[in-house]
Scaffold this active site. Structure first.
Site, PDB file in Angstrom:
ATOM      1  N   HIS A 158     -26.176  36.171   3.912  1.00 19.73           N
ATOM      2  CA  HIS A 158     -27.357  36.283   4.859  1.00 19.73           C
ATOM      3  C   HIS A 158     -26.980  35.778   6.219  1.00 19.73           C
ATOM      4  CE1 HIS A 158     -30.153  37.064   1.899  1.00 19.73           C
ATOM      5  NE2 HIS A 158     -30.061  35.941   1.325  1.00 19.73           N
ATOM      6  N   ASP A 193     -27.129  41.448  -5.097  1.00 14.11           N
ATOM      7  CA  ASP A 193     -28.055  40.138  -5.042  1.00 14.11           C
ATOM      8  C   ASP A 193     -29.373  40.301  -4.913  1.00 14.11           C
ATOM      9  OD1 ASP A 193     -27.418  36.926  -4.070  1.00 14.11           O
ATOM     10  OD2 ASP A 193     -29.374  37.802  -3.455  1.00 14.11           O
ATOM     11  N   HIS A 195     -31.639  39.336  -3.227  1.00 13.29           N
ATOM     12  CA  HIS A 195     -31.824  39.488  -1.659  1.00 13.29           C
ATOM     13  C   HIS A 195     -30.981  40.276  -0.866  1.00 13.29           C
ATOM     14  CE1 HIS A 195     -33.138  35.529  -3.194  1.00 13.29           C
ATOM     15  NE2 HIS A 195     -34.516  35.816  -2.766  1.00 13.29           N
ATOM     16  N   ASP A 282     -28.942  36.342  -9.141  1.00 10.62           N
ATOM     17  CA  ASP A 282     -30.366  36.003  -9.067  1.00 10.62           C
ATOM     18  C   ASP A 282     -31.404  37.298  -9.435  1.00 10.62           C
ATOM     19  OD1 ASP A 282     -29.483  36.901  -6.713  1.00 10.62           O
ATOM     20  OD2 ASP A 282     -30.448  35.716  -5.347  1.00 10.62           O
TER      21      ASP A 282
END
Length: 338
Positions: A158, A193, A195, A282
Site C-alpha cells: 500500500h 492479497d 486488498h 488475508d
C-alpha cells in the site's frame, strides 16, 4: 527454498488503528511474525538473516525526501507539545503540488495517506529491515534460485513512492521487482492479497517494463476504495501493463482460482521471465478482515497454480492477520516450491 527474516522487524508495534471511525486494536502486530515463522517451521525452513544492502535499492523506488521523513519524523514529532505517541496525520491534502511543508504536521499529511500507518520510534528500523529481506530474496533469485521467500513485516504494497498507508512504509515488492528489473529480468508482479496493491500499482503505473497484476476484493466497498478497479490499465508508456481482477466480497476458492487463471495467462502472454508474488494470506475465510473466503486447501492449490508457470519466483509477504490458521496457510502456499 531460502527464506529471509530479521528479528529487528518485531520492534515496530503500532498502537493506533481506526475502523469505521472507532479506535480498535491494530491488527498488524509483531505476533504475525511468530505465526509466519511457524508456517516456515512446518516446511523445515529456518530463515536466514538478510545482508544489509544499504539504501541504494530502496532509493531506486523511494525519493530521498521521503526516506528522510521516515528516518526523522518520530523524533521531530515528539518535540511538539501535546503530540500523540505515534505520528498520525490530521490533514490529508487533496493535491500534492510543488510546495513542500517544513512542519512535522504538514509532512505527516504529505507522506501518510491514511491513519493506518502510525509511525513509532522503531518503525523506520523495522521497515528498513523488512525491505532488506525483500532485497535479499531478489539477490537469491538473481543468483539462480528457482524460489525464495521474504518474511516482510511490516508489509509494503500500500506504500507509494512517497506515501505510506495501510500498514505499509516501504514498498518491499516494488523494491525487489526494481532490483530484478535492473539486473535485466523481465518481471511480472502478481499480488494476491485481499486488498488491492495500490502503492505497487502507482509506482509502476506509467512504466512498460514491469507488469502489475492484482487479485483482490472489489474496492467499491473495501480498502483501499479509490484504486483497484478493472478499468485501470496503466497510463502513457505503461498503458496495458496493469491488470486488476476485482472479486465479489465473499468469493471462495473457485472464483479466486478462475481469476488467477486470467492473471497467469496475462503473465505468460506478456513474456515474463521472473515473477514477484506479493503474498497476502488475508483472503482466507477466517482472516479478521473477512473479505474473501479462500480455504487452506485453496491456498495450496493457488500455490501449485502459480508454481506451474515455471518462472523463478520471489515470494514477498504482504497481509494475512492473526488467526489460528495463518502459519498453516503460509505453509500451504510455499509447499508448492518445497
Amino acid at each position: 527454498m531460502k527464506a529471509f527474516h530479521h528479528p529487528g522487524q518485531r520492534a515496530h508495534d503500532p498502537q493506533f488503528f481506526l475502523s469505521s471511525g472507532a479506535p480498535r486494536p491494530c491488527p498488524e502486530k509483531p505476533a504475525r511474525i511468530d505465526a509466519l515463522l511457524s508456517g516456515l517451521a512446518r516446511l523445515s525452513i529456518t530463515p536466514d538473516l538478510p545482508q544489509d544492502f544499504g539504501l541504494d535499492p530502496i532509493a531506486a523506488i523511494h525519493p530521498s525526501r521521503y526516506l528522510t521523513f521516515l528516518q526523522t519524523i518520530h523524533q521531530r514529532w515528539t518535540k511538539i507539545e501535546g503530540a500523540s505517541p505515534e505520528v498520525i496525520p490530521n490533514i490529508h491534502p487533496a493535491n500534492r503540488t510543488d510546495g513542500y511543508p517544513l512542519s512535522a504536521v504538514g509532512q505527516a499529511g504529505f507522506h501518510q495517506t491514511d491513519t493506518s500507518c502510525p509511525i513509532g520510534p522503531q518503525t523506520h528500523e523495522a521497515a528498513y529491515l523488512s525491505a532488506q529481506c525483500a532485497i535479499a530474496g531478489a539477490e537469491e533469485i538473481m543468483a539462480g534460485a528457482r524460489a525464495a521467500y521474504a518474511l516482510c513485516r511490516p508489509p509494503g504494497h500500500h506504500c507509494f513512492a512517497e506515501l505510506a498507508g495501510g500498514f505499509c512504509y516501504l514498498n518491499n515488492t516494488a523494491i525487489a521487482a526494481q532490483s530484478l528489473t535492473l539486473s535485466g529480468r523481465k518481471v511480472a508482479i502478481l499480488d494476491i492479497d485481499l486488498h488491492h496493491g495500490n502503492g505497487t500499482q502507482g509506482i509502476f503505473y506509467d512504466r512498460p517494463d514491469v507488469l502489475t497484476v492484482s487479485l483482490h476484493a472489489h474496492p467499491e466497498r473495501f480498502y483501499p476504495f479509490f484504486w483497484g478497479y478493472p478499468g485501470e490499465h496503466g497510463s502513457g508508456a505503461g498503458e496495458g501493463a496493469n491488470l486488476n481482477l476485482a472479486l465479489e466480497r465473499g468469493s471462495a476458492d473457485d472464483p479466486f482460482r478462475r481469476a488467477l487463471a486470467q492473471a497467469l495467462e496475462r503473465i505468460t502472454l506478456w513474456g515474463a521471465d521472473t515473477l514477484v508474488l506479493a503474498l497476502g494470506l488475508d483472503a482466507f475465510i477466517g482472516d479478521p478482515f473477512a473479505g474473501l473466503a479462500v480455504t487452506t486447501p485453496g491456498f495450496a492449490q493457488i500455490g501449485r497454480d502459480i508454481r506451474a508457470l515455471g518462472l523463478p519466483t520471489l515470494i514477498v509477504q504482504e497481509g494475512g492477520y492473526l488467526c489460528p490458521e495463518l502459519g498453516e496457510n503460509l505453509a500451504a502456499v510455499l509447499g508448492a516450491w518445497t
